[in-house]
Structure formats: structure tokens, C-alpha cells
Design an enzyme around this catalytic site. Structure first.
Site, PDB file in Angstrom:
ATOM      1  N   PRO A  73      -5.021  -7.882  -5.307  1.00 47.44           N
ATOM      2  CG  PRO A  73      -4.906  -6.635  -3.335  1.00 47.44           C
ATOM      3  CD  PRO A  73      -4.742  -6.538  -4.811  1.00 47.44           C
ATOM      4  CD  GLU A  90      -3.357   3.437   0.448  1.00 48.58           C
ATOM      5  OE1 GLU A  90      -3.870   2.476   1.061  1.00 48.58           O
ATOM      6  OE2 GLU A  90      -2.171   3.784   0.590  1.00 48.58           O
ATOM      7  NE  ARG A 110       9.531 -24.059 -12.026  1.00 45.74           N
ATOM      8  CZ  ARG A 110      10.680 -24.668 -11.728  1.00 45.74           C
ATOM      9  NH1 ARG A 110      11.792 -23.976 -11.695  1.00 45.74           N
ATOM     10  NH2 ARG A 110      10.709 -25.951 -11.479  1.00 45.74           N
ATOM     11  CG  ASP A 145       8.673 -28.692 -11.270  1.00 48.66           C
ATOM     12  OD1 ASP A 145       9.690 -29.249 -10.828  1.00 48.66           O
ATOM     13  OD2 ASP A 145       8.649 -27.552 -11.758  1.00 48.66           O
TER      14      ASP A 145
HETATM   15  C1  4H6 Z   1      -3.873  -3.343  -7.429  1.00 46.66           C
HETATM   16  C2  4H6 Z   1      -4.810  -2.817  -6.576  1.00 46.66           C
HETATM   17  C3  4H6 Z   1      -1.226  -7.973  -5.720  1.00 46.66           C
HETATM   18  C4  4H6 Z   1      -2.600  -3.644  -6.948  1.00 46.66           C
HETATM   19  C5  4H6 Z   1      -4.484  -2.539  -5.272  1.00 46.66           C
HETATM   20  C6  4H6 Z   1      -1.016  -6.612  -5.615  1.00 46.66           C
HETATM   21  C7  4H6 Z   1      -1.406  -8.113  -3.352  1.00 46.66           C
HETATM   22  C8  4H6 Z   1      -1.423  -8.729  -4.587  1.00 46.66           C
HETATM   23  C9  4H6 Z   1      -2.245  -3.384  -5.629  1.00 46.66           C
HETATM   24  C10 4H6 Z   1      -3.196  -2.823  -4.771  1.00 46.66           C
HETATM   25  C11 4H6 Z   1      -1.016  -6.026  -4.345  1.00 46.66           C
HETATM   26  C12 4H6 Z   1      -1.648 -10.214  -4.677  1.00 46.66           C
HETATM   27  C13 4H6 Z   1      -1.976  -1.421  -3.179  1.00 46.66           C
HETATM   28  C14 4H6 Z   1      -3.974  -2.625  -2.459  1.00 46.66           C
HETATM   29  C15 4H6 Z   1      -1.480  -1.439  -1.766  1.00 46.66           C
HETATM   30  C16 4H6 Z   1      -3.427  -2.571  -1.063  1.00 46.66           C
HETATM   31  C17 4H6 Z   1      -0.855  -3.701  -5.164  1.00 46.66           C
HETATM   32  N1  4H6 Z   1      -1.197  -6.808  -3.251  1.00 46.66           N
HETATM   33  N2  4H6 Z   1      -2.883  -2.525  -3.437  1.00 46.66           N
HETATM   34  N3  4H6 Z   1      -2.103 -10.850  -3.611  1.00 46.66           N
HETATM   35  N4  4H6 Z   1      -0.842  -4.683  -4.132  1.00 46.66           N
HETATM   36  O1  4H6 Z   1      -1.407 -10.777  -5.726  1.00 46.66           O
HETATM   37  O2  4H6 Z   1      -2.580  -1.443  -0.894  1.00 46.66           O
END
Ligand code: 4H6
Length: 248
Positions: free
Chosen positions: A88, A115, A153, A168
Site C-alpha cells: 500500500p 500485518e 497486455r 486501448d
Molecule cells: C506489504 C505490506 C498491496 C503487503 C503490507 C498489498 C494493498 C496493496 C501487504 C501489506 C496489500 C495495494 C498486509 C498491510 C495486510 C495491511 C499486503 N494491500 N498489508 N494497494 N496488502 O497495492 O494489512
């Protein structure tokens, strides 16, 4: 192009990789997608991939050992491979990022769970963090399949017809024009007359204008980066577009 995907859920990828455009591209050998089971790189009896967070708090953290081993194993086979963590907090994925990645021969996608991941393995072994958007997923797996799909793609030959990736939405920075097929009448709506005219110049112009109109209505932010000619600008002006943030 090769995608290795490090995950604790290798089975997650089975059906998306068998179906449709992606399935065909793999069958034809244009891309290779290899889920790699993180548990194969554990050393303990229970194949542990998580541990309790230093400093306390809820949940578990992905332990660095197996991840480092998995990445090293894949990098030893191809030192040019780029290691990307779906996260994220990564750079936000877009058409431009997809184009950049499609020029690489080998990417290793790392899927986090729990987490999060021990920061040290990110610092030492991850080349780039990528996010598919501002929301949280329970794991990186769905993000990885999004990246594999969008990038594949753009690999030559994957979309049978060579110019379809160019046609596209987003290749020209605009939203796609509306599509119609048979029947001519459906639920009281008819197909726009111009599409039945056989006049390909008029059809191309109408489609371009629909793409511009839709982009102005729904994603005016995209117009700032779009590749627009003088006719496009005139059409947008007639719709009341005055440039950056000035739709009246
Ligand atoms: C790495 C670090 C990608 C991966 C933390 C992965 C959203 C995206 C994750 C986390 C993801 C995106 C684990 C943090 C679950 C929150 C896996 N979430 N998380 N937006 N989660 O590309 O808790």
C-alpha cells in the site's frame, strides 16, 4: 517476459492464469508466470513464515528469512530480475508504470501477508514497491495478478492484433469511447446512426469526440496529460472546457 510470484498461496493464481488473454499468452509462451511457494524456503518443521512483532501490537509480521532465501534463489538464476513488492505504500501503478515494466525481461513480484513484512528484507532486497491503489488488501496476491495482467497486455503478440494495446483506453490518455454491437435496437435504445453509415472518417471522429466528452465528464484530470490535437481542443472548448480546472 517472466513473472515469478513469491507467495504463501501459490494456488491463488491457478484460474486467473488459465483464462482469457493471459491463459493464451502463457500457452503461446509469450509470458511465463511462476508462483513460487514461500514455504519451500522455510527451514523449520512447521514451515513458519510469520512471527510476533518487536515492540508488541496486534497481528503478525512476515519473517525475513524465507523471503530473503526465495529472492536470492530467483536472483541467482537471473541477476537482472527486478524485485517488486506489492504494498500500500508503493508507487501508484498506472499505464505509464505498466509500459516501463513491460520493457523488462524478468520481474519477481513479492506478495506480503499478515500485518506486513520485516522492513530489513525490503531495505536489502526489494528494488521497488508498487501499489495498485489507495486501499488495503489482505495480501499482495490480488495486486500481483493486476500487475501481471496489465503488463502482459503490453507485451508484443499478447493481444493478437498488434495495434489493439495502442487503441486501448489510457494509451492516448483518454477514456474509451462507447461500444455497440447487434441488435440495432435494445431495450428501446438504438445504435448511433454514424456507426451504421460506413463512413470511416466520420466514425473515427465521432469516437474521438465521445472519448473526449466522457473524459471531460468523468476524469477531467486526465485531460491535462492527454495527447490532444487542435481539433480535440476545439471540441473540448465547445463543450465549455477551459483548461486546467476550469470546466464551467
Ligand atoms: C506489504 C505490506 C498491496 C503487503 C503490507 C498489498 C494493498 C496493496 C501487504 C501489506 C496489500 C495495494 C498486509 C498491510 C495486510 C495491511 C499486503 N494491500 N498489508 N494497494 N496488502 O497495492 O494489512
Amino acid at each position: 517476459m517472466i513473472f515469478d510470484i513469491i507467495t504463501i498461496f501459490p494456488g491463488y493464481f491457478s484460474s486467473p492464469l488459465e483464462e482469457g488473454v493471459l491463459g493464451k499468452a502463457i500457452e503461446q509462451g509469450l509470458i511465463k508466470v511462476r508462483p513460487v511457494n514461500l514455504r519451500d524456503f522455510t527451514t523449520d518443521r512447521h514451515k513458519t513464515t510469520d512471527d510476533r512483532p518487536y515492540g508488541g501490537g496486534a497481528g503478525m509480521v512476515m519473517t525475513p528469512g524465507p523471503l530473503a532465501k526465495a529472492i536470492s534463489f530467483l536472483k541467482e538464476r537471473d541477476s537482472r530480475a527486478k524485485v517488486i513488492l506489492l504494498s500500500p505504500r508503493g508507487e501508484v501503478f498506472s499505464h505509464e508504470v505498466a509500459v516501463r515494466l513491460s520493457r523488462l525481461s524478468h520481474v519477481i513480484l513479492v506478495c506480503g501477508r499478515y500485518e506486513g513484512i520485516d522492513e530489513r528484507v525490503i531495505e536489502k532486497m526489494v528494488d521497488q514497491e508498487l501499489s495498485i491503489g489507495d486501499y488495503v488488501l489482505s495480501g499482495g496476491e490480488p495486486a500481483a495478478i493486476v500487475v501481471v495482467d496489465a503488463v502482459s497486455r503490453l507485451v508484443p503478440g499478447v493481444l493478437g492484433c498488434e495495434d489493439s494495446a495502442m487503441a486501448d483506453s489510457f494509451s492516448d490518455g483518454l477514456l474509451e469511447y462507447p461500444h455497440y454491437t447487434r441488435p440495432r435496437q435494445f431495450m428501446g435504445l438504438s445504435v448511433p446512426e454514424v456507426l451504421l453509415s460506413g463512413d470511416h472518417g466520420n466514425i473515427a471522429r465521432w469516437r474521438r469526440q465521445q472519448a473526449l466528452r466522457l473524459t471531460l465528464e468523468r476524469r477531467p484530470d486526465l485531460l491535462e496529460k492527454a495527447d490532444l490535437d487542435r481539433d480535440d481542443w476545439q471540441f473540448l472548448k465547445d463543450l465549455g472546457y477551459g483548461g486546467k480546472g476550469r470546466k464551467e
